[in-house]
Design a protein around this motif. Structure first.
Motif, PDB file in Angstrom:
ATOM      1  N   CYS A  21      -4.164  -4.612  -4.308  1.00 54.52           N
ATOM      2  CA  CYS A  21      -4.897  -3.917  -3.248  1.00 54.52           C
ATOM      3  C   CYS A  21      -4.445  -4.323  -1.842  1.00 54.52           C
ATOM      4  N   ALA A  22      -3.608  -5.326  -1.765  1.00 56.83           N
ATOM      5  CA  ALA A  22      -3.151  -5.804  -0.461  1.00 56.83           C
ATOM      6  C   ALA A  22      -2.027  -4.909   0.071  1.00 56.83           C
ATOM      7  N   CYS A  23      -2.016  -4.689   1.334  1.00 50.63           N
ATOM      8  CA  CYS A  23      -0.938  -3.983   2.036  1.00 50.63           C
ATOM      9  C   CYS A  23      -0.614  -2.603   1.459  1.00 50.63           C
ATOM     10  N   PRO A  24      -1.601  -1.734   1.339  1.00 51.15           N
ATOM     11  CA  PRO A  24      -1.327  -0.427   0.729  1.00 51.15           C
ATOM     12  C   PRO A  24      -0.327   0.421   1.518  1.00 51.15           C
ATOM     13  N   GLU A  25      -0.326   0.258   2.842  1.00 48.87           N
ATOM     14  CA  GLU A  25       0.594   1.069   3.650  1.00 48.87           C
ATOM     15  C   GLU A  25       2.049   0.690   3.409  1.00 48.87           C
ATOM     16  N   THR A  26       2.371  -0.603   3.376  1.00 48.56           N
ATOM     17  CA  THR A  26       3.758  -0.998   3.134  1.00 48.56           C
ATOM     18  C   THR A  26       4.140  -0.785   1.671  1.00 48.56           C
ATOM     19  N   LYS A  27       3.182  -0.932   0.785  1.00 43.62           N
ATOM     20  CA  LYS A  27       3.447  -0.725  -0.641  1.00 43.62           C
ATOM     21  C   LYS A  27       3.826   0.729  -0.913  1.00 43.62           C
ATOM     22  N   LYS A  28       3.094   1.645  -0.306  1.00 37.59           N
ATOM     23  CA  LYS A  28       3.357   3.072  -0.507  1.00 37.59           C
ATOM     24  C   LYS A  28       4.748   3.454  -0.004  1.00 37.59           C
ATOM     25  N   GLU A  39      16.385   0.757  -5.197  1.00 34.82           N
ATOM     26  CA  GLU A  39      15.970  -0.524  -4.615  1.00 34.82           C
ATOM     27  C   GLU A  39      16.980  -1.076  -3.615  1.00 34.82           C
ATOM     28  N   GLU A  40      18.264  -0.940  -3.904  1.00 37.87           N
ATOM     29  CA  GLU A  40      19.305  -1.499  -3.034  1.00 37.87           C
ATOM     30  C   GLU A  40      19.321  -0.870  -1.640  1.00 37.87           C
ATOM     31  N   ASN A  41      18.736   0.311  -1.491  1.00 40.88           N
ATOM     32  CA  ASN A  41      18.710   0.995  -0.199  1.00 40.88           C
ATOM     33  C   ASN A  41      17.388   0.831   0.551  1.00 40.88           C
ATOM     34  N   CYS A  42      16.520  -0.021   0.057  1.00 44.10           N
ATOM     35  CA  CYS A  42      15.187  -0.165   0.647  1.00 44.10           C
ATOM     36  C   CYS A  42      14.857  -1.611   0.994  1.00 44.10           C
ATOM     37  N   LYS A  43      15.858  -2.407   1.244  1.00 42.98           N
ATOM     38  CA  LYS A  43      15.660  -3.844   1.486  1.00 42.98           C
ATOM     39  C   LYS A  43      14.704  -4.104   2.640  1.00 42.98           C
ATOM     40  N   ASP A  44      14.788  -3.320   3.723  1.00 43.92           N
ATOM     41  CA  ASP A  44      13.914  -3.541   4.880  1.00 43.92           C
ATOM     42  C   ASP A  44      12.446  -3.272   4.541  1.00 43.92           C
ATOM     43  N   LEU A  45      12.178  -2.233   3.768  1.00 42.45           N
ATOM     44  CA  LEU A  45      10.798  -1.929   3.375  1.00 42.45           C
ATOM     45  C   LEU A  45      10.263  -2.929   2.355  1.00 42.45           C
ATOM     46  N   ILE A  46      11.129  -3.406   1.484  1.00 47.30           N
ATOM     47  CA  ILE A  46      10.729  -4.419   0.506  1.00 47.30           C
ATOM     48  C   ILE A  46      10.351  -5.698   1.236  1.00 47.30           C
ATOM     49  N   ALA A  48       9.405  -5.983   4.384  1.00 44.89           N
ATOM     50  CA  ALA A  48       8.194  -5.740   5.176  1.00 44.89           C
ATOM     51  C   ALA A  48       6.950  -5.890   4.297  1.00 44.89           C
ATOM     52  N   HIS A  49       7.011  -5.407   3.065  1.00 49.99           N
ATOM     53  CA  HIS A  49       5.875  -5.538   2.150  1.00 49.99           C
ATOM     54  C   HIS A  49       5.665  -7.001   1.764  1.00 49.99           C
ATOM     55  N   ARG A  50       6.748  -7.705   1.520  1.00 48.79           N
ATOM     56  CA  ARG A  50       6.641  -9.134   1.185  1.00 48.79           C
ATOM     57  C   ARG A  50       6.012  -9.915   2.333  1.00 48.79           C
ATOM     58  N   GLU A  51       6.421  -9.608   3.537  1.00 43.47           N
ATOM     59  CA  GLU A  51       5.869 -10.292   4.718  1.00 43.47           C
ATOM     60  C   GLU A  51       4.370 -10.015   4.846  1.00 43.47           C
ATOM     61  N   CYS A  52       3.976  -8.787   4.617  1.00 45.42           N
ATOM     62  CA  CYS A  52       2.556  -8.435   4.656  1.00 45.42           C
ATOM     63  C   CYS A  52       1.792  -9.208   3.589  1.00 45.42           C
ATOM     64  N   MET A  53       2.343  -9.298   2.399  1.00 47.26           N
ATOM     65  CA  MET A  53       1.692 -10.039   1.319  1.00 47.26           C
ATOM     66  C   MET A  53       1.540 -11.513   1.686  1.00 47.26           C
ATOM     67  N   ARG A  54       2.570 -12.083   2.295  1.00 51.56           N
ATOM     68  CA  ARG A  54       2.506 -13.488   2.719  1.00 51.56           C
ATOM     69  C   ARG A  54       1.403 -13.698   3.744  1.00 51.56           C
TER      70      ARG A  54
END
Length: 60
Positions: A21-28, A39-46, A48-54
């Motif tokens: 349930c955390a970070c729904p905007e970055t997860k979406k 996945e290899e083309n989305c490193k920046d979004l991945i 960003a989601h990890r940072e939000c989770m942290r």
């Protein structure tokens, strides 16, 4: 026999957020990118989601 309460008293805690349930905007955004571009083309979004989770206290 004593009239002791057998259930431990807990201090009121802040509502725990579940990882799903955390970070729904970055997860979406991350999920849509991975599905469309791979996945290899989305490193920046991945990342960003990890940072939000942290920020929410999750270790990722």
């Amino acid at each position: 026999m004593g009239a002791q309460n057998s259930t431990p008293q807990e201090a009121p805690k802040e509502k725990k957020l579940k990882p799903c349930c955390a970070c729904p905007e970055t997860k979406k955004l991350r999920d849509a990118c991975i599905i469309e571009k791979g996945e290899e083309n989305c490193k920046d979004l991945i990342e960003a989601h990890r940072e939000c989770m942290r920020k929410h206290g999750f270790k990722v």
